[in-house]
Design an enzyme around this catalytic site. Structure first.
Site, PDB file in Angstrom:
ATOM      1  N   SER A  43       0.425  -1.249  -0.256  1.00  0.00           N
ATOM      2  CA  SER A  43       0.021   0.350  -0.592  1.00  0.00           C
ATOM      3  C   SER A  43       1.254   1.562   0.242  1.00  0.00           C
ATOM      4  CB  SER A  43      -1.037   0.053   1.037  1.00  0.00           C
ATOM      5  OG  SER A  43      -0.448  -0.365   2.283  1.00  0.00           O
ATOM      6  N   GLU A  44       1.530   1.306   0.502  1.00  0.00           N
ATOM      7  CA  GLU A  44       3.029   2.338   0.951  1.00  0.00           C
ATOM      8  C   GLU A  44       4.413   1.622   0.152  1.00  0.00           C
ATOM      9  OE1 GLU A  44      -0.622   5.082   1.727  1.00  0.00           O
ATOM     10  OE2 GLU A  44       0.224   2.729   2.784  1.00  0.00           O
ATOM     11  N   THR A  45       5.266   2.661   0.016  1.00  0.00           N
ATOM     12  CA  THR A  45       6.798   2.041   0.057  1.00  0.00           C
ATOM     13  C   THR A  45       7.272   3.530   0.719  1.00  0.00           C
ATOM     14  OG1 THR A  45       7.176  -0.030  -1.745  1.00  0.00           O
ATOM     15  CG2 THR A  45       8.497   1.753  -1.207  1.00  0.00           C
ATOM     16  N   HIS A  73       2.108   3.719   8.730  1.00  0.00           N
ATOM     17  CA  HIS A  73       3.011   1.999   9.244  1.00  0.00           C
ATOM     18  C   HIS A  73       4.154   2.848   8.829  1.00  0.00           C
ATOM     19  CE1 HIS A  73       1.343   1.551   4.999  1.00  0.00           C
ATOM     20  NE2 HIS A  73       2.053  -0.072   5.203  1.00  0.00           N
TER      21      HIS A  73
END
Length: 279
Positions: A43-45, A73
């Protein structure tokens, strides 16, 4: 370039929300960061650049669809990755929403715990139209809401619509119209919808649809947790300085725990651990 993978906010070593972490991204272009986020598929990097003298370290976040202004997160994952490399201690990140302080420490079990302090939060009542459009996309009715927790748009670096389910069963049964909710959220510029239920005093269950990131549901959402903490404080539903727990992700097989502490000063602290994902 080394690509790390961490699951943040794990519960007893299980679950958590996966994030990619690149600790040496100073030479990367926006196109390269976006392409790598797509390839990793989380969902994110998070992409960490160099610090300016003794200033904060630049930190940016990309979902598979676009850059995200703030991601809780991925911030926790980055802090734990830095602690593994450099040791625990205070950190300062320069993010698109402002400076974020994070403290890392070793807990009684020998795990690294990271605690971020959000930017000052805000919370404003949602309009009737905003609520109606969101409920239609969720396939919920007004009767599904808990009147003790009025719908608000809460901010802690990104905007989140907060809706409280009247029953745990309603929260557990999440089957929404992805395209319709994506359209509502794009129009309103919300990053997630924070769906919550008061399980017990000081314990909330949460689910976070995340269509703007191309993800049906986020298993642990630090930014939304911070926004929710500010929402509860602003409505006198939480005591500043007193932590509460958010449990998230169990319904999708990734149980997660977030510890949230609203502050008197307007910020909110969100704490959790992160475990490296080793393939």
């Amino acid at each position: 370039m080394k690509i790390l993978r961490y699951a943040a906010f794990t519960l007893d070593g299980r679950g958590g929300n996966p994030a990619g972490v690149v600790l040496d991204a100073g030479g990367m272009t926006d196109v390269e960061m976006q392409a790598l986020a797509v390839a990793i598929g989380y969902s994110e990097t998070a992409f960490l650049a160099s610090a300016a003298n003794d200033g904060p370290i630049a930190l940016r976040y990309f979902s598979p669809r676009a850059e995200v202004a703030f991601c809780g997160h991925a911030t926790i994952a980055t802090a734990v990755a830095l602690a593994a490399r450099d040791g625990v201690g205070p950190l300062r990140f320069a993010t698109p929403v402002g400076e974020i302080a994070v403290a890392t420490a070793i807990d009684a079990n020998g795990d690294v715990i990271a605690t971020l302090t959000s930017v000052p939060t805000t919370s404003t009542p949602a309009s009737a139209a905003q609520v109606a459009d969101t409920l239609a996309a969720l396939r919920w009715s007004a009767d599904d809401l808990d009147a003790r927790f009025p719908p608000h748009v809460a901010f802690a670096g990104e905007h989140h619509l907060v809706l409280a389910a009247a029953t745990r069963a309603r929260l557990a049964d999440l089957d929404y119209d992805f395209a319709a909710l994506d359209a509502v959220m794009a129009r309103e510029q919300w990053i997630t919808v924070a769906l919550v239920h008061a399980d017990a005093p000081g314990v909330y269950a949460a689910r976070n649809p995340f269509p703007p990131g191309g993800v049906v549901e986020d298993p642990a959402t630090g930014a939304a947790a911070a926004a929710f903490g500010g929402y509860l404080r602003d409505l006198d539903l939480a005591t500043p300085g007193q932590p509460f727990t958010i449990l998230q992700g169990a319904e999708i097989g990734r149980p997660s725990r977030l510890t949230v502490t609203p502050l008197h000063t307007g910020e909110v602290r969100v704490a959790g651990n992160a475990a490296e994902i080793v393939s």
